[in-house]
Design an enzyme around this catalytic site. Structure first.
Site, PDB file in Angstrom:
ATOM      1  N   GLY A 258       0.534  -0.762   0.138  1.00 53.26           N
ATOM      2  CA  GLY A 258      -0.034   0.191  -0.199  1.00 53.26           C
ATOM      3  C   GLY A 258       0.739   1.477   0.067  1.00 53.26           C
ATOM      4  O   GLY A 258       2.212   1.409   0.279  1.00 53.26           O
ATOM      5  N   HIS A 259      -0.067   2.290  -0.110  1.00 50.44           N
ATOM      6  CA  HIS A 259       1.137   3.994  -0.369  1.00 50.44           C
ATOM      7  C   HIS A 259       1.584   4.089   1.397  1.00 50.44           C
ATOM      8  O   HIS A 259       1.276   3.848   2.467  1.00 50.44           O
ATOM      9  CB  HIS A 259      -0.209   5.059  -0.344  1.00 50.44           C
ATOM     10  CG  HIS A 259      -1.219   4.879   0.633  1.00 50.44           C
ATOM     11  ND1 HIS A 259      -2.582   4.139   1.016  1.00 50.44           N
ATOM     12  CD2 HIS A 259      -1.457   6.125   1.569  1.00 50.44           C
ATOM     13  CE1 HIS A 259      -3.587   4.240   1.487  1.00 50.44           C
ATOM     14  NE2 HIS A 259      -2.759   5.491   2.443  1.00 50.44           N
ATOM     15  N   ASN A 260       2.813   4.876   1.186  1.00 50.14           N
ATOM     16  CA  ASN A 260       3.420   4.814   2.486  1.00 50.14           C
ATOM     17  C   ASN A 260       4.308   4.385   3.191  1.00 50.14           C
ATOM     18  O   ASN A 260       4.681   4.340   3.936  1.00 50.14           O
ATOM     19  CB  ASN A 260       2.391   5.741   3.133  1.00 50.14           C
ATOM     20  CG  ASN A 260       2.062   7.301   2.339  1.00 50.14           C
ATOM     21  OD1 ASN A 260       2.689   7.682   0.936  1.00 50.14           O
ATOM     22  ND2 ASN A 260       1.208   7.778   3.023  1.00 50.14           N
ATOM     23  N   VAL A 261       3.821   2.470   2.273  1.00 50.33           N
ATOM     24  CA  VAL A 261       5.142   1.523   3.092  1.00 50.33           C
ATOM     25  C   VAL A 261       5.933   1.791   2.995  1.00 50.33           C
ATOM     26  O   VAL A 261       6.530   2.065   2.380  1.00 50.33           O
ATOM     27  CB  VAL A 261       4.413   0.306   2.730  1.00 50.33           C
ATOM     28  CG1 VAL A 261       4.928  -1.016   2.640  1.00 50.33           C
ATOM     29  CG2 VAL A 261       2.840   0.141   3.164  1.00 50.33           C
ATOM     30  N   SER A 278       1.534   3.119   4.544  1.00 58.06           N
ATOM     31  CA  SER A 278       2.159   4.202   5.953  1.00 58.06           C
ATOM     32  C   SER A 278       2.754   2.976   7.213  1.00 58.06           C
ATOM     33  O   SER A 278       2.990   3.358   8.115  1.00 58.06           O
ATOM     34  CB  SER A 278       1.078   4.693   6.544  1.00 58.06           C
ATOM     35  OG  SER A 278       0.262   5.890   5.823  1.00 58.06           O
TER      36      SER A 278
END
Length: 363
Positions: A258-261, A278
């Site tokens: 996912g995003h910001n991982v 995240s």
């Protein structure tokens, strides 16, 4: 392509015995090996099948008696399975992609490709893309504007890379991998039912339907050196900062990042893993197949999760986790043993109730 036993052993840092000038052109399991194959009999169990094949040479385990196995030559490595890495690289015939740039490829004139980059049919390379030396861009790949690919990249069929992605050297992506799709980020004007349920541990109170507004992904994806992505794996771009994948990370098929991982160096992410937005994954972490990691969590270095583990809280470094919700391996095993004891416990309680009931009647 054929190699002598002596050449293979030298390349692998292994020892060669017998007719070391004997040449092989492939590898095979012992029972299926022909005269030109190197049989992979890397432990005594596999060696039992050698008589069923026609192999003249084999890769064996330390201490194996190659002559007693009826072989003309043998390669013995200290760690045979590790030697398989170099051996498989030597014997890999590749995908058969032609060198050069296919006439049907669409390459923006501002793109900068090293002189020896190969580009397959129907590939599309956007504006200001930079691709390092020795890279291979397979058929029907797409590379978005301002993306940078380091030297030695290898993109299989249908890989999609969005705009402004940064990827280091020796990157490998299997068919259908997608890097840089938008993150799954949506918000409601007021606190949503999901947020309310999380804060209240399930009591949602009075509900009112709301529409979702999209949060655009302004960040991108940054990937280090020596990273490999499996088929149909997706890595979302960050909301503001980049989603980051460290050096040496290996990701299996059908994985969602996912995003910001952020994922640290040399971590292994197995098939069908999902890591929500995240979350931060440390170095040398192994996430077993179908592991789920909730959002905004931290998993420390050297953590291992078993298959189908669901991580709902932070995990300290060095732990082995199992189950749903994830718990330490020893705790999970004890809990499982307890579950298996329940039927016997129920029978014992029923028998005790029956005995007490009889005592009451005699009184």
């Amino acid at each position: 392509m054929s190699h002598s036993i002596k050449q293979i052993a030298a390349a692998l840092g292994a020892e060669a015995f017998g007719a070391v000038d004997l040449c092989v052109s492939g590898v095979a399991e012992p029972a299926m090996a022909g005269p030109q194959d190197l049989a992979l009999a890397m432990n005594p169990k596999y060696a039992e099948a050698l008589p069923a094949g026609q192999a003249r040479a084999a890769m064996l385990w330390p201490g194996a008696d190659w002559q007693a196995l009826g072989l003309q030559a043998a390669i013995i490595a200290p760690r045979p399975r590790f030697a398989m890495s170099g051996l498989s690289a030597m014997m890999d015939p590749g995908q058969g992609y032609a060198p050069g740039i296919h006439p049907s490829a669409v390459i923006d004139p501002t793109a900068d490709l090293a002189a020896d980059v190969a580009v397959g049919p129907l590939a599309v390379i956007g504006p200001r893309v930079r691709i390092g030396a020795g890279s291979v861009i397979g058929p029907q790949c797409f590379i978005g504007a301002d993306t940078v690919l380091g030297q030695g990249a290898f993109l299989r069929e249908g890989v999609r890379i969005g705009a402004r992605v940064s990827i280091g050297a020796r990157f490998i992506a299997q068919p259908g991998a997608v890097i840089g799709g938008d993150g799954f980020s949506f918000v409601t004007p007021e606190q949503s039912s999901v947020e309310r349920a999380r804060d209240s541990l399930g009591d949602q109170g009075e509900l009112r339907g709301q529409s979702y507004a999209r949060i655009h992904s302004l960040g991108s994806v940054s990937i280090g050196d020596d990273v490999e992505l499996g088929a149909n794996t997706c890595i979302d771009r960050g909301t503001v900062r980049d989603t980051r994948i460290g050096n040496g990370v290996k990701v299996d098929n059908l994985t969602q990042i996912g995003h910001n991982v952020e994922i640290g160096n040399d971590s292994l992410i197995c098939a069908q893993v999902g890591v929500a937005g995240s979350s931060r994954i440390g170095n040398n972490v192994v996430l077993g197949g179908q592991t789920g990691v909730s959002d905004n969590l931290f998993i420390g270095d050297h953590v291992i999760t078993g298959g189908a583990t669901k991580v709902l809280a932070n995990v300290p470094a060095g732990r082995v986790m199992l189950g749903y919700p994830a718990m330490k391996m020893e705790s999970h095993i004890e809990a499982y043993k307890g579950l298996r004891r329940l039927p016997r416990l129920f029978r014992d309680v029923a028998a005790l109730q029956k005995a007490v009931s009889k005592l009451g009647k005699t009184d």
